[in-house]
Design a protein around this motif. Structure first.
Motif, PDB file in Angstrom:
ATOM      1  N   CYS A   1       0.824  -1.212   0.000  1.00 22.62           N
ATOM      2  CA  CYS A   1       0.000   0.000   0.000  1.00 22.62           C
ATOM      3  C   CYS A   1       0.859   1.264   0.000  1.00 22.62           C
ATOM      4  CB  CYS A   1      -0.898   0.014   1.242  1.00 22.62           C
ATOM      5  SG  CYS A   1      -2.048  -1.382   1.333  1.00 22.62           S
ATOM      6  N   HIS A   2       0.247   2.361  -0.410  1.00 24.68           N
ATOM      7  CA  HIS A   2       0.876   3.680  -0.322  1.00 24.68           C
ATOM      8  C   HIS A   2       0.514   4.233   1.051  1.00 24.68           C
ATOM      9  CE1 HIS A   2       2.424   7.537  -1.905  1.00 24.68           C
ATOM     10  NE2 HIS A   2       1.524   8.065  -1.091  1.00 24.68           N
ATOM     11  N   VAL A   3       1.519   4.432   1.930  1.00 26.38           N
ATOM     12  CA  VAL A   3       1.258   4.780   3.326  1.00 26.38           C
ATOM     13  C   VAL A   3       1.561   6.246   3.607  1.00 26.38           C
ATOM     14  CG1 VAL A   3       1.874   4.310   5.731  1.00 26.38           C
ATOM     15  CG2 VAL A   3       1.709   2.426   4.088  1.00 26.38           C
ATOM     16  N   ILE A   4       0.533   6.947   4.093  1.00 23.86           N
ATOM     17  CA  ILE A   4       0.673   8.326   4.557  1.00 23.86           C
ATOM     18  C   ILE A   4       0.571   8.283   6.079  1.00 23.86           C
ATOM     19  CG2 ILE A   4      -0.282  10.663   4.469  1.00 23.86           C
ATOM     20  CD1 ILE A   4      -1.657   9.762   1.811  1.00 23.86           C
ATOM     21  N   ALA A   5       1.573   8.826   6.759  1.00 22.63           N
ATOM     22  CA  ALA A   5       1.626   8.731   8.211  1.00 22.63           C
ATOM     23  C   ALA A   5       1.675  10.109   8.852  1.00 22.63           C
ATOM     24  CB  ALA A   5       2.862   7.923   8.632  1.00 22.63           C
ATOM     25  N   THR A   6       0.966  10.260   9.982  1.00 26.33           N
ATOM     26  CA  THR A   6       1.046  11.517  10.720  1.00 26.33           C
ATOM     27  C   THR A   6       1.745  11.285  12.053  1.00 26.33           C
ATOM     28  OG1 THR A   6      -1.065  11.281  11.914  1.00 26.33           O
ATOM     29  CG2 THR A   6      -1.141  12.245   9.703  1.00 26.33           C
ATOM     30  N   THR A   7       2.457  12.330  12.513  1.00 29.65           N
ATOM     31  CA  THR A   7       3.175  12.241  13.781  1.00 29.65           C
ATOM     32  C   THR A   7       3.397  13.649  14.321  1.00 29.65           C
ATOM     33  OG1 THR A   7       5.055  11.209  14.896  1.00 29.65           O
ATOM     34  CG2 THR A   7       5.487  12.295  12.779  1.00 29.65           C
ATOM     35  N   SER A   8       4.054  13.744  15.490  1.00 28.45           N
ATOM     36  CA  SER A   8       4.068  15.035  16.181  1.00 28.45           C
ATOM     37  C   SER A   8       5.441  15.660  16.408  1.00 28.45           C
ATOM     38  CB  SER A   8       3.375  14.886  17.545  1.00 28.45           C
ATOM     39  OG  SER A   8       4.054  13.913  18.335  1.00 28.45           O
ATOM     40  N   ASN A   9       6.533  14.979  16.030  1.00 30.02           N
ATOM     41  CA  ASN A   9       7.831  15.628  16.195  1.00 30.02           C
ATOM     42  C   ASN A   9       8.832  15.095  15.165  1.00 30.02           C
ATOM     43  OD1 ASN A   9       9.253  13.266  17.293  1.00 30.02           O
ATOM     44  ND2 ASN A   9       8.092  13.636  19.183  1.00 30.02           N
ATOM     45  N   GLU A  10       9.983  15.734  15.099  1.00 33.63           N
ATOM     46  CA  GLU A  10      10.961  15.408  14.060  1.00 33.63           C
ATOM     47  C   GLU A  10      11.571  14.023  14.249  1.00 33.63           C
ATOM     48  OE1 GLU A  10      13.880  18.453  13.786  1.00 33.63           O
ATOM     49  OE2 GLU A  10      12.462  19.999  13.143  1.00 33.63           O
ATOM     50  N   LYS A  11      11.798  13.620  15.489  1.00 32.64           N
ATOM     51  CA  LYS A  11      12.385  12.300  15.742  1.00 32.64           C
ATOM     52  C   LYS A  11      11.472  11.205  15.219  1.00 32.64           C
ATOM     53  CE  LYS A  11      14.380   9.460  19.424  1.00 32.64           C
ATOM     54  NZ  LYS A  11      14.686   9.378  20.890  1.00 32.64           N
TER      55      LYS A  11
ATOM     56  N   GLN B   1      12.289   6.187   7.889  1.00 32.31           N
ATOM     57  CA  GLN B   1      13.231   5.068   7.864  1.00 32.31           C
ATOM     58  C   GLN B   1      12.536   3.730   7.637  1.00 32.31           C
ATOM     59  OE1 GLN B   1      15.458   5.280  11.504  1.00 32.31           O
ATOM     60  NE2 GLN B   1      16.536   7.166  10.927  1.00 32.31           N
ATOM     61  N   ILE B   2      11.311   3.582   8.156  1.00 29.30           N
ATOM     62  CA  ILE B   2      10.621   2.291   7.969  1.00 29.30           C
ATOM     63  C   ILE B   2       9.904   2.224   6.624  1.00 29.30           C
ATOM     64  CG2 ILE B   2      10.376   1.922  10.447  1.00 29.30           C
ATOM     65  CD1 ILE B   2       7.417   2.648  10.203  1.00 29.30           C
ATOM     66  N   GLY B   3       9.950   3.329   5.871  1.00 29.64           N
ATOM     67  CA  GLY B   3       9.460   3.254   4.500  1.00 29.64           C
ATOM     68  C   GLY B   3       8.164   3.950   4.167  1.00 29.64           C
ATOM     69  N   CYS B   4       7.585   4.724   5.097  1.00 31.15           N
ATOM     70  CA  CYS B   4       6.336   5.429   4.796  1.00 31.15           C
ATOM     71  C   CYS B   4       6.565   6.381   3.616  1.00 31.15           C
ATOM     72  CB  CYS B   4       5.856   6.203   6.022  1.00 31.15           C
ATOM     73  SG  CYS B   4       5.360   5.144   7.395  1.00 31.15           S
TER      74      CYS B   4
END
Length: 230
Positions: free
Chosen positions: A203-213, A220-223
């Motif tokens: 699948c084409h994965v779009i991911a949301t998160t809250s900081n730069e780390k 790195q995991i490929g999102c």
């Protein structure tokens, strides 16, 4: 804060090193008892809700399997249980902890499909909470998952986070290759497994998160696309 508190309680059960997300007992007690965390009161203050108790360490019954816990999964559900929001019992005290990983140290005479020395993931759901314990007693009906080695990664995969991600995406959403998937809180316990599960599905994965780390981790995991909303 909650993780720090439960880590403190786990350390008191047995004074060994612990690691976040997968701590627990590493040496078998030489005494005839073992320690367990139990819920005594309902409170949003975890310290006030639980106590450490000692229980007799006895031989398993004919259909039982005695497991020495090596790691335990820490989940937000635990805090909701001690606050009285989930699985509320009318008659505390009762054990706590919905998943663990351990080694089979003794089996009952009627147990045929498990052997001493095997490592297993134990899912302590269905009203059978007891993961926060030096030892626990299980049966074949508890759905133990035999694993090749005592690696806490198996606890994440076969425990609450892994099952939530896999069932939600494969059984609920019925993902197919080429689908576009949005995963929020993608660097969290469930989120990072869900992201990798979707990637493995093509699948084409779009991911949301809250900081730069976390953003870097998800890349790195490929999102394919990572959105840092802060």
């Amino acid at each position: 804060m909650f993780c720090k508190r439960i880590l403190t309680f786990c350390s008191l059960i047995h004074k060994t090193k612990v690691c976040v997300n997968s701590p627990f007992i590493r040496t078998m007690s030489t005494k005839s008892s073992y320690k367990q965390i139990q819920v005594f009161n309902y409170s949003t203050d975890f310290d006030k809700a639980v106590q450490i108790v000692s229980l007799p360490l006895v031989d398993p019954k004919r259909d039982e399997i005695l497991i020495k816990n090596l790691f335990v999964g820490i989940n937000a559900t635990d805090l909701n249980i001690t606050a009285g929001r989930y699985f509320k019992h009318d008659d505390p005290p009762y054990p706590l902890g919905i998943e663990s990983l351990g080694e089979i140290v003794k089996i009952g005479t009627d147990v045929k499909n498990y052997n001493v020395g095997q490592h297993v993931v134990v899912k302590c759901g269905g009203g059978l909470l007891r993961g926060y314990s030096e030892f626990l007693y299980a049966t074949s009906a508890d759905g133990l998952t035999v694993i090749p080695r005592p690696d806490p990664k198996y606890l994440a995969l076969f425990g609450t986070s892994g099952l939530t991600a896999s069932i939600g995406l494969s059984e609920g959403a019925r993902l197919a290759k080429g689908d576009k998937v949005l995963i929020t809180a993608a660097a969290g316990g469930v989120g990072h497994i869900a992201a990798q599960w979707a990637l493995l599905k093509g699948c084409h994965v779009i991911a949301t998160t809250s900081n730069e780390k976390k953003e870097q981790f998800l890349k790195q995991i490929g999102c394919h696309r990572v959105i840092n909303y802060k």
